[in-house]
Design a protein around this motif. Sequence first.
Motif, mmCIF file in Angstrom:
data_model
loop_
_atom_site.group_PDB
_atom_site.id
_atom_site.type_symbol
_atom_site.label_atom_id
_atom_site.label_comp_id
_atom_site.label_asym_id
_atom_site.label_seq_id
_atom_site.Cartn_x
_atom_site.Cartn_y
_atom_site.Cartn_z
ATOM 1 N N ARG A 160 0.789 -1.320 0.020
ATOM 2 C CA ARG A 160 0.045 -0.082 -0.037
ATOM 3 C C ARG A 160 0.898 1.406 -0.014
ATOM 4 O O ARG A 160 0.516 2.152 0.614
ATOM 5 C CB ARG A 160 -0.927 -0.143 1.152
ATOM 6 C CG ARG A 160 -1.836 -1.080 1.231
ATOM 7 C CD ARG A 160 -2.892 -0.829 2.399
ATOM 8 N NE ARG A 160 -2.366 -1.025 3.611
ATOM 9 C CZ ARG A 160 -2.625 -0.172 4.660
ATOM 10 N NH1 ARG A 160 -3.847 0.684 4.634
ATOM 11 N NH2 ARG A 160 -1.916 -0.460 5.942
ATOM 12 N N LYS A 162 2.334 4.571 -1.122
ATOM 13 C CA LYS A 162 1.898 6.017 -1.951
ATOM 14 C C LYS A 162 2.799 6.648 -2.524
ATOM 15 O O LYS A 162 3.975 6.852 -1.811
ATOM 16 C CB LYS A 162 0.947 6.587 -1.057
ATOM 17 C CG LYS A 162 -0.183 5.920 -0.459
ATOM 18 C CD LYS A 162 -1.369 5.525 -1.444
ATOM 19 C CE LYS A 162 -2.558 5.139 -0.684
ATOM 20 N NZ LYS A 162 -2.538 4.128 0.529
ATOM 21 N N ALA A 183 3.787 4.091 -10.984
ATOM 22 C CA ALA A 183 3.057 3.667 -10.260
ATOM 23 C C ALA A 183 2.673 2.099 -10.241
ATOM 24 O O ALA A 183 2.885 1.184 -9.404
ATOM 25 C CB ALA A 183 1.811 4.381 -9.560
ATOM 26 N N ARG A 184 2.290 1.955 -11.445
ATOM 27 C CA ARG A 184 1.723 0.449 -12.042
ATOM 28 C C ARG A 184 3.011 -0.405 -11.822
ATOM 29 O O ARG A 184 2.872 -1.555 -11.059
ATOM 30 C CB ARG A 184 1.173 0.639 -13.121
ATOM 31 C CG ARG A 184 0.303 -0.891 -13.611
ATOM 32 C CD ARG A 184 0.319 -0.959 -15.208
ATOM 33 N NE ARG A 184 -0.333 0.026 -15.746
ATOM 34 C CZ ARG A 184 -1.680 0.130 -15.819
ATOM 35 N NH1 ARG A 184 -2.505 -0.917 -15.272
ATOM 36 N NH2 ARG A 184 -2.413 1.102 -16.375
ATOM 37 N N CYS A 188 2.504 0.673 -6.617
ATOM 38 C CA CYS A 188 2.306 1.806 -5.873
ATOM 39 C C CYS A 188 1.021 2.459 -6.271
ATOM 40 O O CYS A 188 0.574 2.060 -7.539
ATOM 41 C CB CYS A 188 3.480 3.048 -5.728
ATOM 42 S SG CYS A 188 4.951 2.376 -5.541
ATOM 43 N N GLU A 189 0.381 3.445 -5.429
ATOM 44 C CA GLU A 189 -0.737 4.115 -5.787
ATOM 45 C C GLU A 189 -0.308 5.610 -5.842
ATOM 46 O O GLU A 189 0.105 6.297 -4.746
ATOM 47 C CB GLU A 189 -1.953 3.814 -4.862
ATOM 48 C CG GLU A 189 -3.111 4.839 -5.006
ATOM 49 C CD GLU A 189 -4.279 4.254 -4.230
ATOM 50 O OE1 GLU A 189 -4.873 5.137 -3.706
ATOM 51 O OE2 GLU A 189 -4.448 3.065 -4.087
ATOM 52 N N ARG A 191 -0.809 9.493 -6.110
ATOM 53 C CA ARG A 191 -2.029 10.497 -5.506
ATOM 54 C C ARG A 191 -1.441 12.050 -6.008
ATOM 55 O O ARG A 191 -0.357 12.232 -5.656
ATOM 56 C CB ARG A 191 -2.032 10.552 -4.226
ATOM 57 C CG ARG A 191 -2.392 9.260 -3.641
ATOM 58 C CD ARG A 191 -2.873 9.159 -2.077
ATOM 59 N NE ARG A 191 -1.752 9.724 -1.325
ATOM 60 C CZ ARG A 191 -1.898 9.860 0.101
ATOM 61 N NH1 ARG A 191 -2.975 9.406 0.779
ATOM 62 N NH2 ARG A 191 -0.848 10.472 0.871
ATOM 63 N N ARG A 240 -10.299 8.512 -4.546
ATOM 64 C CA ARG A 240 -9.742 7.462 -5.485
ATOM 65 C C ARG A 240 -10.544 7.267 -6.440
ATOM 66 O O ARG A 240 -11.995 7.239 -6.652
ATOM 67 C CB ARG A 240 -9.464 6.235 -4.475
ATOM 68 C CG ARG A 240 -8.618 6.584 -3.279
ATOM 69 C CD ARG A 240 -8.387 5.403 -2.364
ATOM 70 N NE ARG A 240 -7.587 4.352 -2.748
ATOM 71 C CZ ARG A 240 -7.972 2.890 -2.803
ATOM 72 N NH1 ARG A 240 -9.111 2.426 -2.488
ATOM 73 N NH2 ARG A 240 -7.187 2.112 -3.131
ATOM 74 N N ARG A 242 -10.644 4.410 -10.461
ATOM 75 C CA ARG A 242 -10.104 3.530 -11.164
ATOM 76 C C ARG A 242 -10.133 3.434 -12.568
ATOM 77 O O ARG A 242 -11.317 4.091 -13.208
ATOM 78 C CB ARG A 242 -11.092 2.320 -10.482
ATOM 79 C CG ARG A 242 -10.511 0.705 -11.203
ATOM 80 C CD ARG A 242 -11.675 -0.364 -10.815
ATOM 81 N NE ARG A 242 -11.036 -0.541 -9.286
ATOM 82 C CZ ARG A 242 -12.015 -0.536 -8.350
ATOM 83 N NH1 ARG A 242 -13.055 0.170 -8.388
ATOM 84 N NH2 ARG A 242 -11.619 -0.819 -6.949
ATOM 85 N N LEU A 247 -6.447 -0.051 -12.542
ATOM 86 C CA LEU A 247 -5.416 0.498 -11.737
ATOM 87 C C LEU A 247 -6.188 1.412 -10.838
ATOM 88 O O LEU A 247 -7.023 2.494 -11.739
ATOM 89 C CB LEU A 247 -4.565 1.353 -12.578
ATOM 90 C CG LEU A 247 -3.326 1.852 -11.849
ATOM 91 C CD1 LEU A 247 -2.308 0.788 -11.266
ATOM 92 C CD2 LEU A 247 -2.800 2.847 -12.830
ATOM 93 N N VAL A 248 -5.811 1.810 -9.638
ATOM 94 C CA VAL A 248 -6.513 2.859 -8.868
ATOM 95 C C VAL A 248 -5.607 3.977 -8.575
ATOM 96 O O VAL A 248 -4.350 3.696 -8.176
ATOM 97 C CB VAL A 248 -6.790 2.085 -7.336
ATOM 98 C CG1 VAL A 248 -7.267 3.337 -6.498
ATOM 99 C CG2 VAL A 248 -7.976 1.205 -7.677
ATOM 100 N N PHE A 249 -5.852 5.428 -8.433
ATOM 101 C CA PHE A 249 -5.065 6.412 -8.312
ATOM 102 C C PHE A 249 -5.933 7.302 -7.444
ATOM 103 O O PHE A 249 -7.095 7.218 -7.213
ATOM 104 C CB PHE A 249 -4.634 7.020 -9.618
ATOM 105 C CG PHE A 249 -5.576 7.535 -10.414
ATOM 106 C CD1 PHE A 249 -5.824 8.852 -10.126
ATOM 107 C CD2 PHE A 249 -6.414 6.925 -11.369
ATOM 108 C CE1 PHE A 249 -6.694 9.567 -10.833
ATOM 109 C CE2 PHE A 249 -7.263 7.488 -11.846
ATOM 110 C CZ PHE A 249 -7.506 8.988 -12.012
#
Length: 346
Positions: A160, A162, A183-184, A188-189, A191, A240, A242, A247-249
């Motif tokens: 998790r 960031k 990030a992918r 990582c995610e 922000r 957040r 998707r 992929l989530v950012f």
Amino acid sequence: MTRSASLVRDRFGRRAGSLRVSVTDRCNIRCRYCMPEDEYVWLPRASILSFEEITRVTGLFASLGVAKIRITGGEPLLRRGLPQLIKSIVRVPGVDEVALTTNGVLLSRYVDDLKQAGLSRVTVSLDTLNAGKFRQFTKSDRLESVLDGIATVRRGGFVRTKLNSVVIRGFNDDELHDLIEFARANDCEVRFIEYMDVGGATRWSADSVVTREEILASLSRRYGTITPVENRERAVPAERFRLEDGLVFGVISSTTAPFCSDCDRSRITADGMWFLCLYADTGCDLKGMLRSGLGDDEISARMREIWVGRTDRGAEERLALSARGALYQIESLRSDPHREMHTRGG
């Protein structure tokens, strides 16, 4: 006392849930939105809280219901022996999570020690993947050290993770897709953070802000439909989203769409000043209480009283201004270094 009984709420019903703890006002790079100058007024070394004092004050906040601690700076990894402090805070009753925000320059050196100390999560500031831009933006050639630190975090077993990217028009707003893909690749995610008019951002202007809507529009042109992800916690700063491929950012839109109504966070500086809002002009001197001989019950009662009276909605008040510029200019920052972002802990 149960956790539910210990929770305190301010005048808007916001609980004390999260605390940012700055352990130093020093930093080893000079980011444009935080420390653009070459020289600064530093906090006196004798005023900096010891690890024992930080651990004690963390326990006092935990008694108010604070469960999440984030270690910040300046650059927190410049504080000698930081893993030992983290180990102490992890043991504080009521603390559920201890996280770290770092610029990543020294991260690879300390990842294993941080993991062994019980650190929960890591957030790394990464505004550009371009070495030339990084040099111009930070006055440093250490981009490779930052990237190596991010890779080391993953190998060290942290999850998790960031990446915080402050988006500034004309600087890195053309790198949104690159940062998403980085990030992918590194699990990582990212922000994306709207450029804020706080602390040392003396060159801030509204024209420099790339808004949440612009960020989403740019990404949707590349990736297609973007879907909001429901946050399980109300008080988190990032919205957040998707992508179609899953992929989530996140986007933190504190400048154009503040989250003041849900804000459960406050912050203490390395010398023990407690600020209830990132935009607050003044704070409460916890160090004075700690060093005056007051007992924990007396200090906790005073802290409870202060939080219950909290009415801060700084970002919303800034948004309502008809004419908006940088919050402070250099002279104002030098007259009170507690106003600096690198002192206050972001």
